[in-house]
Design a protein around this motif. Sequence first.
Motif, PDB file in Angstrom:
ATOM      1  N   LYS A   5      42.731  26.708  27.303  1.00 44.96           N
ATOM      2  CA  LYS A   5      44.144  26.445  27.570  1.00 44.96           C
ATOM      3  C   LYS A   5      44.949  27.088  26.450  1.00 44.96           C
ATOM      4  O   LYS A   5      44.719  26.806  25.280  1.00 44.96           O
ATOM      5  CB  LYS A   5      44.421  24.945  27.607  1.00 44.96           C
ATOM      6  N   LYS A   6      45.882  27.958  26.811  1.00 43.63           N
ATOM      7  CA  LYS A   6      46.674  28.686  25.807  1.00 43.63           C
ATOM      8  C   LYS A   6      47.549  27.741  24.985  1.00 43.63           C
ATOM      9  O   LYS A   6      47.725  27.953  23.791  1.00 43.63           O
ATOM     10  CB  LYS A   6      47.557  29.731  26.478  1.00 43.63           C
ATOM     11  N   ASN A   7      48.102  26.699  25.621  1.00 42.60           N
ATOM     12  CA  ASN A   7      49.049  25.848  24.912  1.00 42.60           C
ATOM     13  C   ASN A   7      48.370  24.862  23.958  1.00 42.60           C
ATOM     14  O   ASN A   7      48.933  24.507  22.944  1.00 42.60           O
ATOM     15  CB  ASN A   7      49.972  25.107  25.889  1.00 42.60           C
ATOM     16  N   SER A   8      47.162  24.399  24.263  1.00 42.82           N
ATOM     17  CA  SER A   8      46.515  23.405  23.406  1.00 42.82           C
ATOM     18  C   SER A   8      45.302  23.938  22.656  1.00 42.82           C
ATOM     19  O   SER A   8      44.851  23.326  21.693  1.00 42.82           O
ATOM     20  CB  SER A   8      46.081  22.196  24.240  1.00 42.82           C
ATOM     21  N   VAL A  19      46.409  20.366  33.733  1.00 41.36           N
ATOM     22  CA  VAL A  19      46.865  21.754  33.807  1.00 41.36           C
ATOM     23  C   VAL A  19      47.775  21.904  35.022  1.00 41.36           C
ATOM     24  O   VAL A  19      47.417  21.516  36.129  1.00 41.36           O
ATOM     25  CB  VAL A  19      45.663  22.728  33.909  1.00 41.36           C
ATOM     26  N   ILE A  20      48.953  22.461  34.794  1.00 38.15           N
ATOM     27  CA  ILE A  20      49.902  22.654  35.892  1.00 38.15           C
ATOM     28  C   ILE A  20      49.738  24.054  36.487  1.00 38.15           C
ATOM     29  O   ILE A  20      49.197  24.950  35.839  1.00 38.15           O
ATOM     30  CB  ILE A  20      51.353  22.439  35.419  1.00 38.15           C
ATOM     31  N   SER A  53      50.304  27.753  37.470  1.00 36.62           N
ATOM     32  CA  SER A  53      50.842  28.906  36.730  1.00 36.62           C
ATOM     33  C   SER A  53      50.701  28.782  35.219  1.00 36.62           C
ATOM     34  O   SER A  53      51.162  29.658  34.497  1.00 36.62           O
ATOM     35  CB  SER A  53      52.303  29.180  37.076  1.00 36.62           C
ATOM     36  N   GLU A  54      50.067  27.721  34.727  1.00 37.33           N
ATOM     37  CA  GLU A  54      49.831  27.625  33.286  1.00 37.33           C
ATOM     38  C   GLU A  54      48.878  28.741  32.872  1.00 37.33           C
ATOM     39  O   GLU A  54      47.915  29.052  33.567  1.00 37.33           O
ATOM     40  CB  GLU A  54      49.238  26.262  32.924  1.00 37.33           C
ATOM     41  N   LYS A  55      49.145  29.340  31.729  1.00 41.81           N
ATOM     42  CA  LYS A  55      48.338  30.454  31.245  1.00 41.81           C
ATOM     43  C   LYS A  55      47.046  29.947  30.609  1.00 41.81           C
ATOM     44  O   LYS A  55      47.043  29.022  29.806  1.00 41.81           O
ATOM     45  CB  LYS A  55      49.103  31.291  30.223  1.00 41.81           C
ATOM     46  N   ALA A  64      46.611  33.068  35.252  1.00 43.90           N
ATOM     47  CA  ALA A  64      47.468  31.930  35.574  1.00 43.90           C
ATOM     48  C   ALA A  64      46.660  30.975  36.455  1.00 43.90           C
ATOM     49  O   ALA A  64      46.062  31.405  37.439  1.00 43.90           O
ATOM     50  CB  ALA A  64      48.725  32.395  36.297  1.00 43.90           C
TER      51      ALA A  64
END
Length: 131
Positions: free
Chosen positions: A14-17, A59-60, A62-64, A78
Motif C-alpha cells: 500500500k503506497k499510503n501506509s 483499501v478503496i 483506485s488506491e495506488k 490502481a
Amino acid sequence: MSDFEFSDKITITKKNSGQSIDLDQSKVHIRENQKGIMAVSYVAPIFEIMDIEDFFSDVIGSEKLSVDIGGSGEFTVAFRGLVDGKGKNFPQNIDHKIILMQVSKNLDYRQNMQVTGFSKFKLRDEISDDN
C-alpha cells in the motif's frame, strides 16, 4: 554475471501506509486484458485467503499500490477490487480470490499525462535542429 536471484514471492504494498503482503507465486495466475486490468488469481488455504481479505479490507477503489513480481522491480497499479473466484471443486480448506488491479498502459509516467491544454514535454533527443 550477477549474483541477483529472483524471489518466489509477489509483494503488494500500500503506497499510503507502506503495509505489504507477500503472495506465493506457485499459487498465482496473472492475466491482463487490453485495457490494462490485471487479474491476480490466488488459490490457497483459507488462512492465507483471510490474510488477503484483511489486507484489502480498508483499501478503496483506485488506491495506488506497488507490485513487485519476484524481485524484478516495482510498478504502480490502481486497486479495482477483490472478488470471489469461481472455482473447481476445491477441498473444504482451499479458497479462491481474484485481486483486480489496473496497470497504466505505459509505465513511463511522462507518457501517461494529459496532453490537451498543456504544452507537450519533449526529451532533448526528440528536438530537431531544424527549428
